[in-house]
Design a protein around this motif. Structure first.
Motif, PDB file in Angstrom:
ATOM      1  N   ASP A  81      35.874  38.998  38.385  1.00 56.94           N
ATOM      2  CA  ASP A  81      34.637  39.687  38.689  1.00 56.94           C
ATOM      3  C   ASP A  81      33.444  38.879  38.169  1.00 56.94           C
ATOM      4  O   ASP A  81      33.288  38.706  36.962  1.00 56.94           O
ATOM      5  CB  ASP A  81      34.647  41.069  38.047  1.00 56.94           C
ATOM      6  CG  ASP A  81      33.390  41.860  38.311  1.00 56.94           C
ATOM      7  OD1 ASP A  81      32.573  41.440  39.158  1.00 56.94           O
ATOM      8  OD2 ASP A  81      33.213  42.909  37.662  1.00 56.94           O
ATOM      9  N   SER A  83      30.323  39.682  39.402  1.00 53.35           N
ATOM     10  CA  SER A  83      29.226  40.463  39.985  1.00 53.35           C
ATOM     11  C   SER A  83      27.962  40.432  39.137  1.00 53.35           C
ATOM     12  O   SER A  83      26.856  40.411  39.686  1.00 53.35           O
ATOM     13  CB  SER A  83      29.664  41.901  40.250  1.00 53.35           C
ATOM     14  OG  SER A  83      30.119  42.520  39.064  1.00 53.35           O
ATOM     15  N   THR A 109      38.282  38.051  43.957  1.00 51.80           N
ATOM     16  CA  THR A 109      38.374  39.069  42.916  1.00 51.80           C
ATOM     17  C   THR A 109      39.737  39.087  42.241  1.00 51.80           C
ATOM     18  O   THR A 109      39.839  39.396  41.056  1.00 51.80           O
ATOM     19  CB  THR A 109      38.069  40.466  43.477  1.00 51.80           C
ATOM     20  OG1 THR A 109      38.928  40.711  44.589  1.00 51.80           O
ATOM     21  CG2 THR A 109      36.620  40.565  43.929  1.00 51.80           C
ATOM     22  N   ASP A 110      40.782  38.757  43.002  1.00 47.94           N
ATOM     23  CA  ASP A 110      42.139  38.772  42.451  1.00 47.94           C
ATOM     24  C   ASP A 110      43.038  37.882  43.311  1.00 47.94           C
ATOM     25  O   ASP A 110      42.587  37.311  44.308  1.00 47.94           O
ATOM     26  CB  ASP A 110      42.685  40.209  42.365  1.00 47.94           C
ATOM     27  CG  ASP A 110      42.624  40.949  43.702  1.00 47.94           C
ATOM     28  OD1 ASP A 110      42.778  40.312  44.773  1.00 47.94           O
ATOM     29  OD2 ASP A 110      42.413  42.180  43.678  1.00 47.94           O
ATOM     30  N   ASP A 113      43.315  38.743  46.991  1.00 44.28           N
ATOM     31  CA  ASP A 113      42.156  38.250  47.734  1.00 44.28           C
ATOM     32  C   ASP A 113      42.330  36.757  48.042  1.00 44.28           C
ATOM     33  O   ASP A 113      42.007  36.294  49.137  1.00 44.28           O
ATOM     34  CB  ASP A 113      40.885  38.498  46.913  1.00 44.28           C
ATOM     35  CG  ASP A 113      39.593  38.282  47.693  1.00 44.28           C
ATOM     36  OD1 ASP A 113      39.634  38.127  48.928  1.00 44.28           O
ATOM     37  OD2 ASP A 113      38.531  38.275  47.047  1.00 44.28           O
TER      38      ASP A 113
END
Length: 119
Positions: A81, A83, A109-110, A113
């Motif tokens: 993350d 963000s 994100t992971d 993804d």
């Protein structure tokens, strides 16, 4: 946890440990590339391992690190993350957007993804 190689969508991926050494210079990127070179096509690097300067683009650190991976033809996925960094920088948002459209460097994100970027 230690680094491990895992097949994801048929692609060998070096998944770097969350608690590994930080990447704060181009040489740190070369160390990771060296670990990946003979065993994987992609490096999945936790975003938390990147020095904070990476996310401030005018420091040049992001460009240095990303260019090393491009030069050695090792794809890089920055996993996690980011963000808060994206909210603080329109330039970083643009870099992430453009990178994610390409085939060499992704911000994901992971690992699931990441799978969407792999053949």
């Amino acid at each position: 946890m230690t680094d491990r190689v895992e097949q994801r969508n048929g692609v060998p991926v070096l998944i770097c440990a969350d608690d590994g050494p930080p990447l704060a210079a181009a040489q740190d990127a070369l160390d990771v590339i060296g670990a990946a070179f003979s065993c994987s096509d992609v490096v999945a690097l936790p975003a938390a391992r990147l020095d904070e300067r990476f996310f401030t683009l005018d420091t040049g650190l992001a460009g240095e690190i990303m260019q090393k991976f491009v030069n050695y033809r090792i794809r890089l996925a920055i996993v996690g993350d980011i963000s808060a960094h994206l909210a603080a920088s329109s330039a970083l948002r643009a870099l992430v957007h453009e990178s994610n459209k390409g085939r060499q460097i992704w911000f994901v994100t992971d690992l699931e993804d990441l799978d969407t970027h792999l053949p």
